[in-house]
Design a protein around this motif. Structure first.
Motif, PDB file in Angstrom:
ATOM      1  N   GLY A  83      -5.721   2.223  -8.768  1.00  0.00           N
ATOM      2  CA  GLY A  83      -5.317   3.181 -10.247  1.00  0.00           C
ATOM      3  C   GLY A  83      -4.450   4.037 -10.890  1.00  0.00           C
ATOM      4  N   GLN A  98       1.250   4.901 -10.577  1.00  0.00           N
ATOM      5  CA  GLN A  98       0.233   4.769  -9.952  1.00  0.00           C
ATOM      6  C   GLN A  98       0.230   5.068  -8.426  1.00  0.00           C
ATOM      7  N   ILE A 147       4.269  -1.910 -10.356  1.00  0.00           N
ATOM      8  CA  ILE A 147       3.370  -1.010 -11.255  1.00  0.00           C
ATOM      9  C   ILE A 147       4.275   0.567 -11.036  1.00  0.00           C
ATOM     10  N   ASP A 161       0.899  -0.709   0.358  1.00  0.00           N
ATOM     11  CA  ASP A 161       0.170   0.178   0.221  1.00  0.00           C
ATOM     12  C   ASP A 161       0.864   1.685   0.269  1.00  0.00           C
ATOM     13  N   SER A 200      -5.299  -6.339  -8.080  1.00  0.00           N
ATOM     14  CA  SER A 200      -5.462  -5.490  -8.099  1.00  0.00           C
ATOM     15  C   SER A 200      -4.818  -3.990  -7.778  1.00  0.00           C
ATOM     16  N   SER A 201      -4.603  -2.908  -8.989  1.00  0.00           N
ATOM     17  CA  SER A 201      -4.381  -1.534  -8.351  1.00  0.00           C
ATOM     18  C   SER A 201      -5.395  -0.857  -8.010  1.00  0.00           C
ATOM     19  N   GLN A 202      -6.158   0.025  -6.536  1.00  0.00           N
ATOM     20  CA  GLN A 202      -7.452  -0.794  -6.070  1.00  0.00           C
ATOM     21  C   GLN A 202      -7.781   1.319  -6.703  1.00  0.00           C
ATOM     22  N   SER A 236      -2.329   4.786  -5.558  1.00  0.00           N
ATOM     23  CA  SER A 236      -3.046   3.795  -5.427  1.00  0.00           C
ATOM     24  C   SER A 236      -2.352   2.420  -4.422  1.00  0.00           C
ATOM     25  N   GLU A 237      -2.494   1.467  -3.994  1.00  0.00           N
ATOM     26  CA  GLU A 237      -2.093   0.640  -3.562  1.00  0.00           C
ATOM     27  C   GLU A 237      -2.515  -1.101  -4.828  1.00  0.00           C
ATOM     28  N   ILE A 238      -1.690  -1.540  -3.958  1.00  0.00           N
ATOM     29  CA  ILE A 238      -1.868  -3.145  -4.260  1.00  0.00           C
ATOM     30  C   ILE A 238      -2.860  -4.383  -3.555  1.00  0.00           C
ATOM     31  N   MET A 292       5.356   0.790  -4.890  1.00  0.00           N
ATOM     32  CA  MET A 292       3.972  -0.090  -5.978  1.00  0.00           C
ATOM     33  C   MET A 292       4.560  -1.482  -6.022  1.00  0.00           C
TER      34      MET A 292
END
Length: 385
Positions: A366, A342, A339, A318, A362-364, A345-347, A322
């Motif tokens: 994006g 982004q 990632i 998070d 997911s990337s919450q 965001s967070e993974i 990333m």
């Protein structure tokens, strides 16, 4: 994530970790994991999806928040979070929570044996801020509400049976759940700065309708022995569950939780730690702590988690860089993927397909940094068995 801003500035940023696999960290009181070379080598250049991967691995987008999943009529939910995979004939299903409040809930994507998307649908609705959860041995999904006096809901990954609220599992700020089929209990983490670790002992294994909620008791050190004590009032009102038992051990922001091989791993984001319980001798210790890393820590802001059959742990960040980092059974920590573009965001939601060849996450938020910008990915490659 917005829900976590109040905890940033705690002792060491945010935290959680991955776990799973076979006979990981079998020795008692092993040293916490340290940086080193990962089993798949260095990360390559970013691909078309902005993801850096080791050689031999590829990524694809399988869903975007607010858009219909390819070939289906289902609109993928906002803020995708915790997830798990289930065998479905020769294919599989990936389940994903929606961490928004109100609405929340969870959805699912069905895949064929070749990885083609064959369906998508809702499995849980009208709940609040569904963050993490866990898979049961009887193939249901435990979706946890990360709100004060939140509930655990048991949902059907196939979307056939209606989801059921499991009141006996207690009301608190739930995060993750992990099933222990040997002792026939469910372990539960609590996302509070002074939260506890719980276990739910069902009256009948395979049914979560009735049972006893217990809390872990231990000293203030980072290793030692532990016991369990009954929580007198699982409803958590007027006294919070974490405040009902004298001597209950406090953990700074509980996150992921996983059972394997007579051990439980769970994570705390407020101090960036991964804890291990050895259930055969009722002891606990640290498996990872970024403040104990020699040099620069490759893993920070740890969050959602999963493990591979190899015993490798996959830890989603998070924030941080990333990245999903890997922790090997010989206690090496290294980036597995990153990632780019982004940072807001967070993974979330890492989970392997049943055959172990595909990793979903997911990337919450994006590229937009908004809950409506979530992106769910699949990575395919030569994961070691």
């Amino acid at each position: 994530m917005e829900r976590r801003s109040f905890l940033r500035g705690a002792v060491i940023s945010t935290s959680a970790a991955a776990f799973g696999g076979t006979l990981w960290r079998g020795a008692a009181h092993a040293d916490p994991a340290q940086p080193g070379a990962g089993p798949y080598g260095a990360l390559g250049s970013a691909d078309a999806n902005g993801i850096q991967l080791p050689g031999g691995f590829t990524s694809r987008v399988v869903a975007r928040s607010g858009q219909t999943v390819s070939g289906t009529a289902y609109t993928w939910h906002n803020a995708p979070d915790g997830g798990a995979c289930y065998t479905d004939g020769s294919g599989w299903i990936y389940v994903s929570n929606s961490e928004i409040n109100p609405s929340g809930g969870a959805g699912a994507i069905r895949f064929s044996s070749s990885g083609a998307i064959t369906g998508a649908y809702r499995i849980l609705s009208n709940t609040r801020q569904n963050c993490a959860g866990g898979k049961t041995p009887w193939n249901t999904w435990l979706s946890c509400e990360e709100v004060s006096l939140g509930y655990v809901y048991e949902a059907d990954p196939w979307g056939v049976n209606a989801a059921v609220r499991r009141d006996a599992m207690g009301r608190f700020k739930h995060e993750a759940a992990a099933a222990d089929p040997v002792r026939q209990v469910i372990y539960l983490t609590e996302d509070e700065s002074n939260g506890c670790l719980y276990r739910f002992v069902p009256t009948t294994w395979g049914s979560l309708a009735f049972g006893t909620l217990q809390v872990l008791k231990a000293g203030t050190a980072t290793s030692g022995s532990f016991t369990w004590a009954n929580v007198p009032d699982p409803d958590g009102s007027p006294t919070a569950t974490r405040s009902q038992v004298s001597g209950s051990k406090k953990f700074n922001g509980g996150e992921g939780c996983h059972y394997a091989d007579d051990k439980v791993w769970f994570t705390t984001k407020g101090d960036n730690r991964v804890w291990q319980l050895n259930l055969t001798n009722s002891t606990y210790e640290l498996a990872y702590d970024d403040s104990l890393v020699s040099g620069s820590a490759p893993l920070t802001g740890v969050d959602n988690i999963t493990g591979a059959s190899s015993g490798d742990l996959y830890v989603a960040e998070d924030g941080g860089s990333m990245e999903i980092c890997i922790i090997t059974p010989d206690d090496v920590v290294a980036p597995f993927l990153r990632i780019n573009g982004q940072s807001g965001s967070e993974i979330t939601g890492p989970a392997f397909s049943p055959n172990g060849t595909r990793l979903y996450f997911s990337s919450q938020r994006g590229t937009s940094g908004s809950s409506s910008g979530g992106i769910t990915y699949e990575v395919t490659g030569p994961f070691r068995a």
